[in-house]
Design a protein around this motif. Structure first.
Motif, PDB file in Angstrom:
ATOM      1  N   VAL A  93       0.859  -1.189   0.000  1.00  0.00           N
ATOM      2  CA  VAL A  93       0.000   0.000   0.000  1.00  0.00           C
ATOM      3  C   VAL A  93       0.892   1.235   0.000  1.00  0.00           C
ATOM      4  CG1 VAL A  93      -1.987  -1.088   1.110  1.00  0.00           C
ATOM      5  CG2 VAL A  93      -0.247   0.012   2.525  1.00  0.00           C
ATOM      6  N   ASP A  94       0.424   2.284  -0.675  1.00  0.00           N
ATOM      7  CA  ASP A  94       1.114   3.577  -0.677  1.00  0.00           C
ATOM      8  C   ASP A  94       0.692   4.378   0.548  1.00  0.00           C
ATOM      9  OD1 ASP A  94       2.269   2.950  -3.148  1.00  0.00           O
ATOM     10  OD2 ASP A  94       0.672   3.935  -4.290  1.00  0.00           O
ATOM     11  N   ASP A  95       1.416   5.486   0.799  1.00  0.00           N
ATOM     12  CA  ASP A  95       1.057   6.390   1.895  1.00  0.00           C
ATOM     13  C   ASP A  95      -0.385   6.872   1.735  1.00  0.00           C
ATOM     14  OD1 ASP A  95       3.578   6.414   3.170  1.00  0.00           O
ATOM     15  OD2 ASP A  95       4.323   7.900   1.751  1.00  0.00           O
ATOM     16  N   ASN A  96      -1.075   6.998   2.845  1.00  0.00           N
ATOM     17  CA  ASN A  96      -2.414   7.585   2.859  1.00  0.00           C
ATOM     18  C   ASN A  96      -2.311   8.915   3.597  1.00  0.00           C
ATOM     19  OD1 ASN A  96      -5.145   8.010   2.621  1.00  0.00           O
ATOM     20  ND2 ASN A  96      -5.737   6.516   4.164  1.00  0.00           N
ATOM     21  N   LEU A  97      -1.704   9.885   2.906  1.00  0.00           N
ATOM     22  CA  LEU A  97      -1.432  11.185   3.515  1.00  0.00           C
ATOM     23  C   LEU A  97      -2.561  12.161   3.214  1.00  0.00           C
ATOM     24  CD1 LEU A  97       2.345  11.475   2.624  1.00  0.00           C
ATOM     25  CD2 LEU A  97       1.326  10.744   4.785  1.00  0.00           C
TER      26      LEU A  97
END
Length: 136
Positions: A93-97
């Motif tokens: 998963v990628d960052d959830n910023l």
């Protein structure tokens, strides 16, 4: 006195045994084990940062995957390891910023499918990614 029908009885008995053996061998061919697939986990939880989790796939059949909803493929991916039927996969998963206000927890479902003789079997992995805690 010799029974004239004895050879006929023996032939009839032999024919019955042969038919029985043939029917047993034919039914055992039809009793194949149905296709099955299982995962080492049905849920993968992540924090808000980019991360990876490893998952085991158990089946003796070729399988495929799809991610639902399709937009989730922008932040959730799989890397397959192993042969043409990998036993281990990595879920990324990628960052959830919070790029804008309203960043929310993200959800995806990865469906693992196998098919065989008109029967499909699925296993499901639910992916949940949290959000960055608020800074005071």
């Amino acid at each position: 006195m010799k029974n004239p029908f004895l050879p006929l009885r023996i032939k009839s008995l032999l024919a019955s045994v042969c038919l029985l053996a043939l029917s047993i061998s034919m039914t055992s061919c039809d009793e194949e084990e149905p296709p099955r697939i299982s995962l080492s986990s049905t849920e993968a939880r992540f924090g808000f940062e980019a991360a990876t989790q490893t998952l085991r796939v158990e089946t003796g059949f070729a399988w495929s995957t799809r991610i639902v909803p399709a937009e989730a493929a922008e932040w959730c991916r799989l890397s397959l390891e192993g042969s043409d039927r990998p036993e281990t996969i990595n879920v990324y998963v990628d960052d959830n910023l919070p790029l804008e206000t309203g960043t929310e927890e993200r959800h995806a479902t990865i469906i693992f499918s196998i098919g065989g003789k008109g029967r499909n079997t699925d296993a499901t992995l639910h992916v949940i990614q949290g959000i960055m805690p608020e800074q005071n």
